[in-house]
Design a protein around this motif. Structure first.
Motif, short mmCIF file in Angstrom:
data_model
loop_
_atom_site.label_atom_id
_atom_site.label_comp_id
_atom_site.label_asym_id
_atom_site.label_seq_id
_atom_site.Cartn_x
_atom_site.Cartn_y
_atom_site.Cartn_z
N TRP A 122 0.82 -1.21 0.00
CA TRP A 122 0.00 0.00 0.00
C TRP A 122 0.85 1.26 0.00
N ARG A 123 2.06 1.17 0.52
CA ARG A 123 2.92 2.36 0.57
C ARG A 123 3.29 2.87 -0.82
N ASN A 124 3.24 2.00 -1.81
CA ASN A 124 3.54 2.42 -3.17
C ASN A 124 2.50 3.39 -3.72
N ARG A 125 1.35 3.45 -3.07
CA ARG A 125 0.29 4.36 -3.51
C ARG A 125 0.48 5.78 -2.98
N ILE A 126 1.40 5.98 -2.07
CA ILE A 126 1.64 7.31 -1.50
C ILE A 126 2.64 8.05 -2.37
N PRO A 127 2.29 9.21 -2.90
CA PRO A 127 3.22 9.97 -3.75
C PRO A 127 4.51 10.31 -3.01
N ASP A 128 5.60 10.31 -3.74
CA ASP A 128 6.92 10.55 -3.13
C ASP A 128 7.00 11.91 -2.44
N ASN A 129 6.26 12.91 -2.98
CA ASN A 129 6.38 14.26 -2.43
C ASN A 129 5.82 14.39 -1.02
N ILE A 130 5.00 13.44 -0.59
CA ILE A 130 4.54 13.46 0.81
C ILE A 130 5.05 12.26 1.60
N ALA A 131 5.46 11.19 0.90
CA ALA A 131 5.96 10.01 1.58
C ALA A 131 7.21 10.32 2.39
N CYS A 132 7.99 11.29 1.91
CA CYS A 132 9.23 11.65 2.60
C CYS A 132 9.01 12.69 3.69
N VAL A 167 -1.94 9.88 9.51
CA VAL A 167 -0.81 10.66 8.99
C VAL A 167 -0.08 11.31 10.16
N GLY A 168 1.22 11.06 10.26
CA GLY A 168 2.02 11.62 11.33
C GLY A 168 2.84 12.82 10.87
N LEU A 169 2.73 13.92 11.61
CA LEU A 169 3.53 15.11 11.33
C LEU A 169 4.94 14.90 11.87
N THR A 170 5.93 14.96 11.00
CA THR A 170 7.33 14.73 11.38
C THR A 170 8.10 16.05 11.35
N PRO A 171 9.35 16.05 11.82
CA PRO A 171 10.16 17.27 11.73
C PRO A 171 10.31 17.83 10.32
N ASP A 172 10.10 16.99 9.30
CA ASP A 172 10.20 17.47 7.93
C ASP A 172 9.06 18.39 7.54
N THR A 173 8.02 18.46 8.36
CA THR A 173 6.94 19.41 8.10
C THR A 173 7.23 20.78 8.68
N VAL A 174 8.29 20.89 9.48
CA VAL A 174 8.68 22.16 10.09
C VAL A 174 9.70 22.83 9.17
N SER A 175 9.26 23.81 8.42
CA SER A 175 10.05 24.35 7.30
C SER A 175 11.33 25.04 7.74
N ASP A 176 11.34 25.64 8.95
CA ASP A 176 12.54 26.37 9.39
C ASP A 176 13.32 25.60 10.45
N TRP A 177 13.10 24.30 10.56
CA TRP A 177 13.86 23.45 11.47
C TRP A 177 15.11 22.96 10.76
N LYS A 178 16.27 23.24 11.31
CA LYS A 178 17.53 22.85 10.68
C LYS A 178 18.28 21.81 11.48
N GLY A 179 17.59 21.22 12.45
CA GLY A 179 18.24 20.18 13.25
C GLY A 179 18.89 20.69 14.50
N GLU A 180 18.85 22.00 14.71
CA GLU A 180 19.40 22.58 15.91
C GLU A 180 18.77 23.95 16.14
N ILE A 181 18.89 24.44 17.35
CA ILE A 181 18.35 25.76 17.69
C ILE A 181 19.51 26.71 17.89
N SER A 182 19.50 27.79 17.09
CA SER A 182 20.62 28.74 17.19
C SER A 182 20.38 29.72 18.32
#
Length: 218
Positions: free
Chosen positions: A4-14, A203-218
């Motif tokens: 079933w995962r093959n049915r999820i478009p790549d642009n949101i699967a990641c 559908v789970g919201l992951t850190p990839d949905t946070v557009s200004d998250w760079k993996g650390e807080i400056s």
């Protein structure tokens, strides 16, 4: 990998985490391609900012409002279901004679879903008390058993979002605690069949949905 995962478009699967119950994704893609396309485009456009996470408030925060701004113009409406139950007592050898008939008023009452279009429903829980999932799943179950919807989508936080909360400080980590709405509180309820068998795409919201998250807080 599940087929079933093959049915999820790549642009949101990641960008999101997905769980498929009772073939919800197959139903969406095969029977409701227009609604599924709108869901895909909405998830593709949806994004969170760090300021959204830091702001005060729970499920009334800016994050659910962003989903609202994407779905409402497409005709997704908040719908509440209500109904009376007509009870007939039948007698006679062939049970065709009505001995008594009465109605249980408001047998179904107070159940609503934030976004419904045609036979598909969507709900988001960002940071409410985790008991909110019980209400949501019962609503999906009621809509499904009454033939109003065929399948549903629930959007909530993935456990992976905890990395961001920890990086933002203890006050943020505490705000998004274990007793709020996140994937770890939703999945056990679905496995316990509290949705009554209604097909659900989670559908789970992951850190990839946070557009200004760079993996650390400056």
């Amino acid at each position: 990998m599940d087929q079933w995962r093959n049915r999820i478009p790549d642009n949101i699967a990641c960008k999101y985490e997905f769980y498929n119950f009772n073939s919800a994704l197959e139903i969406l893609t095969q029977s409701y391609p227009e609604e599924f396309g709108e869901i895909v485009r909405t998830l593709e456009s949806f994004e969170i900012k760090l300021d959204d996470i830091l702001e005060k408030g729970g499920n009334e925060s800016n994050i659910p409002k962003k989903l609202n701004e994407l779905l409402r113009p497409l005709g997704w409406k908040e719908i509440e279901i209500a109904g009376d139950l007509v009870v007939r007592l039948l007698e006679g050898k062939k049970r065709k004679e009505v001995y008594r008939e009465f109605a249980l008023k408001e047998f179904i009452s107070g159940h609503k879903i934030d976004y419904v279009k045609g036979d598909v429903a969507i709900d988001m829980e960002w940071n409410s008390k985790d008991q909110t999932f019980d209400r949501d799943l019962y609503a999906f179950r009621t809509f499904y058993e009454c033939g109003v919807i065929t399948c549903g989508v629930i959007i909530t936080r993935s456990e992976s979002m905890n990395r961001i909360f920890s990086a933002l400080g203890n006050h943020v980590k505490k705000k998004y605690g274990a007793s709020t709405t996140w994937m770890g509180k939703l999945l056990p309820r679905i496995h316990a069949r509290r949705h009554g068998g209604c097909p659900l795409l989670v559908v789970g919201l992951t850190p990839d949905t946070v557009s200004d998250w760079k993996g650390e807080i400056s």
